[in-house]
Design a protein around this motif. Structure first.
Motif, PDB file in Angstrom:
ATOM      1  N   ASP A  76       0.831  -1.203   0.000  1.00  0.00           N
ATOM      2  CA  ASP A  76       0.000   0.000   0.000  1.00  0.00           C
ATOM      3  C   ASP A  76       0.863   1.249   0.000  1.00  0.00           C
ATOM      4  N   LEU A  77       1.913   1.233   0.809  1.00  0.00           N
ATOM      5  CA  LEU A  77       2.785   2.398   0.935  1.00  0.00           C
ATOM      6  C   LEU A  77       3.499   2.696  -0.380  1.00  0.00           C
ATOM      7  N   VAL A  78       3.964   1.640  -1.049  1.00  0.00           N
ATOM      8  CA  VAL A  78       4.625   1.833  -2.349  1.00  0.00           C
ATOM      9  C   VAL A  78       3.662   2.475  -3.337  1.00  0.00           C
ATOM     10  N   LEU A  79       2.417   1.986  -3.370  1.00  0.00           N
ATOM     11  CA  LEU A  79       1.415   2.539  -4.274  1.00  0.00           C
ATOM     12  C   LEU A  79       1.097   3.990  -3.918  1.00  0.00           C
ATOM     13  N   ILE A  80       0.951   4.272  -2.639  1.00  0.00           N
ATOM     14  CA  ILE A  80       0.643   5.631  -2.191  1.00  0.00           C
ATOM     15  C   ILE A  80       1.738   6.605  -2.596  1.00  0.00           C
ATOM     16  N   VAL A  81       2.979   6.232  -2.345  1.00  0.00           N
ATOM     17  CA  VAL A  81       4.106   7.116  -2.683  1.00  0.00           C
ATOM     18  C   VAL A  81       4.224   7.299  -4.197  1.00  0.00           C
ATOM     19  N   THR A  82       4.048   6.222  -4.952  1.00  0.00           N
ATOM     20  CA  THR A  82       4.145   6.303  -6.414  1.00  0.00           C
ATOM     21  C   THR A  82       3.092   7.238  -6.984  1.00  0.00           C
ATOM     22  N   LEU A  83       1.836   7.048  -6.565  1.00  0.00           N
ATOM     23  CA  LEU A  83       0.761   7.920  -7.039  1.00  0.00           C
ATOM     24  C   LEU A  83       0.987   9.363  -6.602  1.00  0.00           C
ATOM     25  N   ALA A  84       1.494   9.548  -5.388  1.00  0.00           N
ATOM     26  CA  ALA A  84       1.756  10.900  -4.894  1.00  0.00           C
ATOM     27  C   ALA A  84       2.804  11.605  -5.746  1.00  0.00           C
ATOM     28  N   VAL A  85       3.844  10.896  -6.131  1.00  0.00           N
ATOM     29  CA  VAL A  85       4.886  11.486  -6.996  1.00  0.00           C
ATOM     30  C   VAL A  85       4.297  11.889  -8.339  1.00  0.00           C
ATOM     31  N   VAL A  86       3.435  11.044  -8.892  1.00  0.00           N
ATOM     32  CA  VAL A  86       2.778  11.360 -10.171  1.00  0.00           C
ATOM     33  C   VAL A  86       1.925  12.615 -10.043  1.00  0.00           C
ATOM     34  N   VAL A  87       1.131  12.694  -8.978  1.00  0.00           N
ATOM     35  CA  VAL A  87       0.254  13.848  -8.782  1.00  0.00           C
ATOM     36  C   VAL A  87       1.050  15.125  -8.573  1.00  0.00           C
ATOM     37  N   VAL A  88       2.086  15.072  -7.753  1.00  0.00           N
ATOM     38  CA  VAL A  88       2.912  16.254  -7.484  1.00  0.00           C
ATOM     39  C   VAL A  88       3.611  16.726  -8.760  1.00  0.00           C
ATOM     40  N   ALA A  89       4.126  15.790  -9.553  1.00  0.00           N
ATOM     41  CA  ALA A  89       4.780  16.159 -10.813  1.00  0.00           C
ATOM     42  C   ALA A  89       3.791  16.840 -11.756  1.00  0.00           C
ATOM     43  N   ALA A  90       2.576  16.315 -11.830  1.00  0.00           N
ATOM     44  CA  ALA A  90       1.551  16.913 -12.698  1.00  0.00           C
ATOM     45  C   ALA A  90       1.156  18.302 -12.196  1.00  0.00           C
ATOM     46  N   LEU A  91       1.020  18.446 -10.889  1.00  0.00           N
ATOM     47  CA  LEU A  91       0.688  19.767 -10.327  1.00  0.00           C
ATOM     48  C   LEU A  91       1.783  20.786 -10.623  1.00  0.00           C
ATOM     49  N   ALA A  92       3.037  20.345 -10.557  1.00  0.00           N
ATOM     50  CA  ALA A  92       4.154  21.249 -10.851  1.00  0.00           C
ATOM     51  C   ALA A  92       4.131  21.675 -12.319  1.00  0.00           C
ATOM     52  N   LEU A  93       3.861  20.722 -13.204  1.00  0.00           N
ATOM     53  CA  LEU A  93       3.804  21.038 -14.631  1.00  0.00           C
ATOM     54  C   LEU A  93       2.650  21.988 -14.970  1.00  0.00           C
ATOM     55  N   LEU A  94       1.541  21.838 -14.251  1.00  0.00           N
ATOM     56  CA  LEU A  94       0.339  22.622 -14.533  1.00  0.00           C
ATOM     57  C   LEU A  94       0.209  23.840 -13.623  1.00  0.00           C
ATOM     58  N   TYR A  95       1.265  24.158 -12.878  1.00  0.00           N
ATOM     59  CA  TYR A  95       1.165  25.207 -11.862  1.00  0.00           C
ATOM     60  C   TYR A  95       0.636  26.528 -12.442  1.00  0.00           C
ATOM     61  N   ARG A  96       1.260  27.018 -13.500  1.00  0.00           N
ATOM     62  CA  ARG A  96       0.862  28.305 -14.075  1.00  0.00           C
ATOM     63  C   ARG A  96      -0.574  28.252 -14.603  1.00  0.00           C
ATOM     64  N   ALA A  97      -0.900  27.179 -15.311  1.00  0.00           N
ATOM     65  CA  ALA A  97      -2.242  27.054 -15.884  1.00  0.00           C
ATOM     66  C   ALA A  97      -3.298  26.940 -14.782  1.00  0.00           C
ATOM     67  N   LEU A  98      -3.000  26.170 -13.751  1.00  0.00           N
ATOM     68  CA  LEU A  98      -3.940  26.024 -12.642  1.00  0.00           C
ATOM     69  C   LEU A  98      -4.136  27.346 -11.906  1.00  0.00           C
TER      70      LEU A  98
END
Length: 272
Positions: free
Chosen positions: A135-157
């Motif tokens: 569960d922890l591996v999945l949580i951390v992996t998904l969190a990294v994906v979400v954070v990376a996407a938020l960083a990429l979309l920061y200006r647009a968001l």
């Protein structure tokens, strides 16, 4: 004092719980900033409840619960966005229609079973102490994906959160950004299911950001403050739940609620 602080973490399940609390607290509070600014507070609760149907379908098919919950959560999020844009329906109405329909589907499917041996209470109310290594591996992996996407979309968001019309005029595809935020929100909710549960995840998405909103008018400060509040309350709530022998998710949410009212009081005193 040393034993009080570090004693619980001699236990492996508490080590996993601490990492989960840090990840979930920071992630929910960060994306929650956009939720509060866009007045989407109800959507977190809606998607979280809709994911229950995915959990039930996964149980019936012998699949991983996270997969079932994730698929239904993402489809519900996209459905909310589509109905709002194409159906001439207000956002809160679209959320109400889709989440109640999906949740009812889960209850209907479960009611057709004579018996079941899955602990649905854990998904409804959360149990951060039960997070496994996988569960922890999945949580951390998904969190990294979400954070990376938020960083990429920061200006647009940022642009679309404050003025979507100007954002469109500046060449930003507001529709794409809205759908992307909904998908990221759905993934964040799935990450949080094990720790705070379906019933309480909306509070962790909204309350830290609402607390930060009471303390600053700057977006960047609000983003940072929200993440700090969510992380601190998650970790302290984990400690309290351990020593008080109380439900972890509920303890964390109660703590952020206390922080909100404290910030509201401080804000009123500052304006007086």
């Amino acid at each position: 004092m040393i034993d009080l602080l570090f004693g619980p973490f001699a236990l492996e399940f508490m080590q996993r719980a601490l990492v989960t609390a840090l990840v979930v607290g920071a992630l929910c509070s960060t994306i929650g900033t956009y939720v509060v600014l866009r007045k989407l507070s109800f959507i977190g609760d809606g998607i979280a409840h809709a994911s229950f149907a995915g959990i039930v379908v996964a149980y019936l098919r012998g699949l991983d619960y996270y997969v079932g919950a994730g698929v239904v959560a993402v489809l519900t999020a996209l459905g909310i966005g589509y109905v709002t844009r194409r159906g001439r329906v207000a956002l809160d109405t679209a959320i109400g229609v889709l989440f109640t329909g999906a949740f009812a589907l889960g209850v209907f499917l479960m009611s057709k079973q004579g018996h079941y041996n899955v602990d649905l209470e854990g998904f409804l109310f959360g149990n951060i102490l039960a997070v496994s290594r996988n569960d922890l591996v999945l949580i951390v992996t998904l969190a990294v994906v979400v954070v990376a996407a938020l960083a990429l979309l920061y200006r647009a968001l940022l642009f679309t959160s404050f003025d979507p019309v100007v954002a469109e005029a500046a060449g930003i595809n507001a529709a794409f950004v809205d759908y992307a935020l909904l998908v990221l929100l759905a993934l964040t909710i799935i990450i949080s299911l094990e720790s705070v549960g379906i019933v309480l995840v909306a509070a962790l998405l909204v309350t830290p950001a609402a607390t930060a909103y009471q303390l600053t008018q700057s977006f960047n400060r609000m983003l940072a403050l929200s993440a700090c509040i969510g992380t601190a309350c998650s970790v302290v709530g984990l400690y309290l739940s351990y020593y008080l022998n109380a439900a972890s998710g509920a303890t964390i949410v109660l703590l952020v609620t206390v922080a909100f009212f404290a910030a509201m009081g401080a804000s009123r005193l500052r304006r007086a």
